[in-house]
Structures are given as structure tokens and as C-alpha cells.
Design a protein around this motif. Structure first.
Motif, short mmCIF file in Angstrom:
data_model
loop_
_atom_site.label_atom_id
_atom_site.label_comp_id
_atom_site.label_asym_id
_atom_site.label_seq_id
_atom_site.Cartn_x
_atom_site.Cartn_y
_atom_site.Cartn_z
N LEU A 5 6.45 0.42 -4.70
CA LEU A 5 5.21 0.59 -3.95
C LEU A 5 4.46 -0.73 -3.91
CD1 LEU A 5 2.92 2.41 -2.68
CD2 LEU A 5 2.13 2.79 -5.03
N VAL A 6 4.00 -1.12 -2.72
CA VAL A 6 3.17 -2.31 -2.57
C VAL A 6 1.78 -1.87 -2.12
CG1 VAL A 6 2.77 -4.39 -1.17
CG2 VAL A 6 5.06 -3.91 -2.09
N VAL A 7 0.77 -2.36 -2.82
CA VAL A 7 -0.63 -2.07 -2.49
C VAL A 7 -1.25 -3.33 -1.90
CG1 VAL A 7 -2.89 -1.42 -3.40
CG2 VAL A 7 -0.80 -0.38 -4.34
N VAL A 8 -1.81 -3.19 -0.70
CA VAL A 8 -2.42 -4.32 0.01
C VAL A 8 -3.93 -4.21 -0.14
CG1 VAL A 8 -2.70 -5.47 2.23
CG2 VAL A 8 -0.50 -4.41 1.65
N ALA A 9 -4.51 -5.09 -0.96
CA ALA A 9 -5.95 -5.10 -1.22
C ALA A 9 -6.47 -6.52 -0.99
CB ALA A 9 -6.25 -4.63 -2.63
N THR A 10 -6.36 -6.97 0.24
CA THR A 10 -6.65 -8.34 0.66
C THR A 10 -7.69 -8.32 1.76
OG1 THR A 10 -4.80 -8.17 2.20
CG2 THR A 10 -4.33 -9.14 0.05
N PRO A 11 -8.17 -9.48 2.23
CA PRO A 11 -9.08 -9.47 3.39
C PRO A 11 -8.51 -8.68 4.57
CG PRO A 11 -9.08 -11.63 2.38
CD PRO A 11 -8.03 -10.83 1.66
N ASN A 12 -9.41 -8.08 5.33
CA ASN A 12 -9.01 -7.11 6.35
C ASN A 12 -8.05 -7.67 7.39
OD1 ASN A 12 -10.71 -5.36 5.01
ND2 ASN A 12 -12.40 -5.59 6.46
N ASP A 13 -8.20 -8.96 7.73
CA ASP A 13 -7.34 -9.51 8.77
C ASP A 13 -5.90 -9.70 8.32
OD1 ASP A 13 -7.71 -11.66 7.08
OD2 ASP A 13 -8.46 -13.03 8.63
N SER A 14 -5.62 -9.53 7.03
CA SER A 14 -4.24 -9.65 6.53
C SER A 14 -3.58 -8.30 6.27
CB SER A 14 -4.21 -10.48 5.24
OG SER A 14 -4.94 -9.84 4.21
N HIS A 15 -4.30 -7.20 6.45
CA HIS A 15 -3.72 -5.89 6.18
C HIS A 15 -2.47 -5.63 7.01
CE1 HIS A 15 -7.58 -3.86 4.40
NE2 HIS A 15 -7.22 -4.94 3.75
N PHE A 16 -2.57 -5.87 8.31
CA PHE A 16 -1.44 -5.56 9.19
C PHE A 16 -0.19 -6.38 8.87
CE2 PHE A 16 1.08 -6.37 13.00
CZ PHE A 16 1.47 -5.07 13.32
N PRO A 17 -0.26 -7.71 8.82
CA PRO A 17 0.98 -8.45 8.57
C PRO A 17 1.60 -8.17 7.20
CG PRO A 17 -0.90 -9.94 8.59
CD PRO A 17 -1.38 -8.63 9.11
N LEU A 18 0.77 -8.02 6.18
CA LEU A 18 1.32 -7.77 4.85
C LEU A 18 1.93 -6.37 4.74
CD1 LEU A 18 -1.43 -9.43 2.64
CD2 LEU A 18 0.90 -10.25 3.00
N ALA A 19 1.23 -5.37 5.28
CA ALA A 19 1.76 -4.01 5.23
C ALA A 19 3.03 -3.90 6.06
CB ALA A 19 0.71 -3.01 5.73
N ALA A 20 3.07 -4.53 7.23
CA ALA A 20 4.26 -4.49 8.08
C ALA A 20 5.45 -5.14 7.37
CB ALA A 20 3.97 -5.17 9.41
N ALA A 21 5.20 -6.27 6.72
CA ALA A 21 6.28 -6.94 6.00
C ALA A 21 6.80 -6.11 4.84
CB ALA A 21 5.79 -8.31 5.50
N ALA A 22 5.89 -5.46 4.11
CA ALA A 22 6.31 -4.62 2.98
C ALA A 22 7.12 -3.42 3.45
CB ALA A 22 5.09 -4.17 2.20
N LEU A 23 6.71 -2.80 4.54
CA LEU A 23 7.47 -1.67 5.09
C LEU A 23 8.85 -2.13 5.55
CD1 LEU A 23 4.61 0.02 7.12
CD2 LEU A 23 5.79 1.04 5.16
#
Length: 355
Positions: free
Chosen positions: A70-88
Motif C-alpha cells: 500500500l502506498v499513501v500519498v500525503a503530499t502537496p495537492n498538485d502531486s496527488h495525481f502523478p504519484l497515485a497514478a504511478a503507484a497504481l
């Protein structure tokens, strides 16, 4: 799935205050790694808080770590999409801090990525487990107040100094609407379902502020069981004497709640979410006001932020649905978008069904 290994991206206030302690307090989860853009500066903080066994690395290395479930993305809002997409794409299940993404298109794309990868995707809407909100939800369900006609939700603070942090700088996904709006919208949707229209007014009130630090959002329900209901959701940073946190008015009486749920402050003090009595609030700060003028104190339920990661654990094990359904998170993101459209156009935005 036995022990679930978790990687946490980010070590700002959301990660250090909320996610790390809640993950560590959840039986069956193990916080194995933390990632930041400056790992060398964060290592002492992470090890002091979480122990030397927690690896500190870069976001890219964490996402590529096949030992993590499981990866938890708790970063600035503008990075949510790229980081979550990469983790998926890397085959990880993902939790994203609120707001889900910068807009509804990004949120819907992440949902599609999760479905294609066969992975679970969940958004951290922790305020639905505030003890005062759980109590309000119960009172509404019990029908004590009769049919609801008005709901007022305030989340006010007095922070006159603009702080040097990304949330208070100009940019995509910054400002108070994207910070506190998701909490208030999620709670309103939990209580009453999808509204018929939204109007948002945003302002910059503090000297030196460069993004919105006040908003007032009005929702209207025209049809269904709550037809005629109006809600006002408001937050500001220059409120030295806050009024009620919640007001719910019905045809048989009203309920008011003063003050804030104590769980955030307890986390900031370093208290253990797994300790007995977590979330208990003995303060007298909620009342029902009956039609005959009587004021009746209401005993608040204990808040339960730990329920979120316990629910994520059980969902990954195939035992229960996710604690925040993906459709719920998409609905909040859609309302955030439509609120922006309303504020920019200075107009009432009619809402069709979520699509």
C-alpha cells in the motif's frame, strides 16, 4: 494477505500528524518506508517518530519497491495525481490524502487506473469520524429534530499571519477551499446526499495573503427526502471567536455543537490512537433545543480516526468495502470543481447527477 507493508510519501503536517501515527496504530499494518524529495533532512525526524526500522527514500524508489502493498500519498495537492497514478501502475494499492486530485477529470482518471490495475484506491476523508459529526449523524437518523430544514457547518480559525507553506501560496489546489472544503463537503454529502445546486463565494481577507483564506458555500436540495433543505458551509482564518461548529435545524427542534473534535490536537501532542479512551470527549458542547424551549445536553460519541486505516486493512484483505467509497470521493471532487465554477462565474450552479 497477512501483514500489510505500507509506504508513506510525504513528511509534512498531514503525513507526520495524521497518517504515520494512524498507520502505526493499526494492527495488521506496518509502516515500512517514508519518501520525501529531501530524504537526508527527514531521516532524523522519521526515525525519532517511527523508529530506525522505517526506511527513508525517494518517492520514485518507494513506488518501485515491490515489497510494499500500500502506498499513501500525503503530499502537496498538485502531486496527488502523478504519484497515485504511478503507484497504481506499479501494482500498489493507494490511499490519497484529501483533496482527491486537482479536478474531477484527474479524479475520474485515477479511478479508471485503479480499475484497470485491479487495485484498491481510497481517499482520506477522516472528518467523517469526528465524534461530534458521528453524533449529529445519529441524531439526524433518529429523527429527533423532525425533518431537517437548515444545516450550518463552520470550520473557523484565527491565524492572522500568513505562513510560508504551499497551502497558502498561489497555485493549483491551494487555498482554503481545497484545504477545508473537502471535509465540509464530505460531511454534508454523508448527511443528505447529492444536492441540486451550489454557490461558492471565496475571498482573500488577511494582509499579505495570496490565495483564498475564507469561503462560504451554499447547497440546496430541491428533491427527494430533504427537499427544501439549505446548507451553508463556511471557513475562515480571521475568526477570533468562532460560533457553533454545527447547527442543524428541523421542524421539531435544533441541535448545536460548539468547539472542535479533539483528535487532531491529540495527534499533534503525540498521543497514541491505539490507547484506551481515544477520541473520548467529556466536554459539554452539544445540545438539542426542543420546541418547548428546553435545552438538553447531548453526550458526544467518541471520535474514531483509527477506523479509517482499520477499514483500509479489512478492504485489502477482502473482508469489507473501503471505508470511503470511491464514488463518495468522486462526488466531493465534483463539488469542489463546481464550487470553483460558481465562484469564478459568480453564479448558482445547477447540479445534475454525478457522472
Amino acid at each position: 494477505m497477512n501483514e500489510i507493508h505500507v509506504g508513506l510519501i510525504g513528511w509534512g503536517s498531514a503525513a507526520a500528524t495524521f497518517h504515520a501515527p494512524l498507520i502505526r496504530a493499526t494492527t495488521g499494518l506496518r509502516l515500512a518506508a517514508v519518501a520525501t524529495r529531501s530524504p537526508e533532512h527527514v531521516v532524523p525526524l522519521v526515525h525519532a517518530t517511527c523508529g530506525p526500522q522505517v526506511r527513508v527514500t525517494s518517492p520514485e524508489a518507494l513506488i518501485g519497491d515491490a515489497t510494499l502493498d500500500l502506498v499513501v500519498v500525503a503530499t502537496p495537492n498538485d502531486s496527488h495525481f502523478p504519484l497515485a497514478a504511478a503507484a497504481l501502475a506499479a501494482g500498489r494499492h493507494v490511499v490519497v490524502d484529501k483533496p482527491f486530485a486537482l479536478d474531477f477529470a484527474q479524479a475520474r482518471a485515477l479511478a479508471a487506473h485503479a480499475a484497470a490495475a485491479g487495485r484498491q484506491l481510497c481517499v482520506f476523508h477522516n472528518r467523517r469520524w469526528d465524534g461530534d459529526f458521528l453524533t449529529l449523524q445519529r441524531v439526524l437518523h433518529e429523527g429527533v429534530l423532525g425533518r431537517a430544514v437548515e444545516f450550518v457547518s463552520h470550520f473557523d480559525r484565527f491565524r492572522p499571519q500568513v505562513r510560508s507553506r504551499w497551502r497558502e501560496r498561489p497555485g493549483a489546489g491551494t487555498g482554503l477551499w481545497f484545504d477545508l472544503g473537502p471535509h465540509l463537503l464530505d460531511q454534508a454529502l454523508r448527511l443528505f446526499g447529492w444536492p441540486s445546486s451550489i454557490v461558492l463565494d471565496r475571498a482573500v481577507q488577511r494582509e499579505g495573503a495570496s490565495t483564498d483564506d475564507w469561503f462560504s458555500c451554499r447547497l440546496l436540495w430541491r428533491n427527494g427526502p430533504h427537499a427544501g433543505l439549505r446548507a451553508r458551509l463556511q471557513a475562515g482564518m480571521l475568526v477570533a471567536r468562532p460560533g457553533p461548529r454545527f447547527e442543524l435545524h428541523g421542524r421539531a427542534g435544533s441541535m448545536t455543537v460548539e468547539g472542535l473534535d479533539p483528535q487532531e490536537d491529540a495527534l499533534k501532542r503525540g498521543e497514541d490512537p491505539a490507547a484506551p479512551g481515544w477520541g473520548h470527549d467529556s466536554r459539554e458542547r452539544a445540545w438539542i433545543w426542543r420546541a418547548d424551549g428546553a435545552r438538553v445536553p447531548v453526550l458526544l460519541q467518541a471520535g474514531d480516526y483509527p477506523r479509517f486505516y482499520a477499514g483500509v486493512r479489512d478492504a485489502l484483505r477482502g473482508l469489507l468495502p473501503l471505508p470511503v467509497a470511491l464514488d463518495d470521493a468522486l462526488a466531493v471532487q465534483r463539488l469542489l470543481d463546481e464550487g470553483v465554477h460558481s465562484a469564478e462565474g459568480r453564479c448558482d450552479v445547477a447540479l445534475d447527477f454525478l457522472a
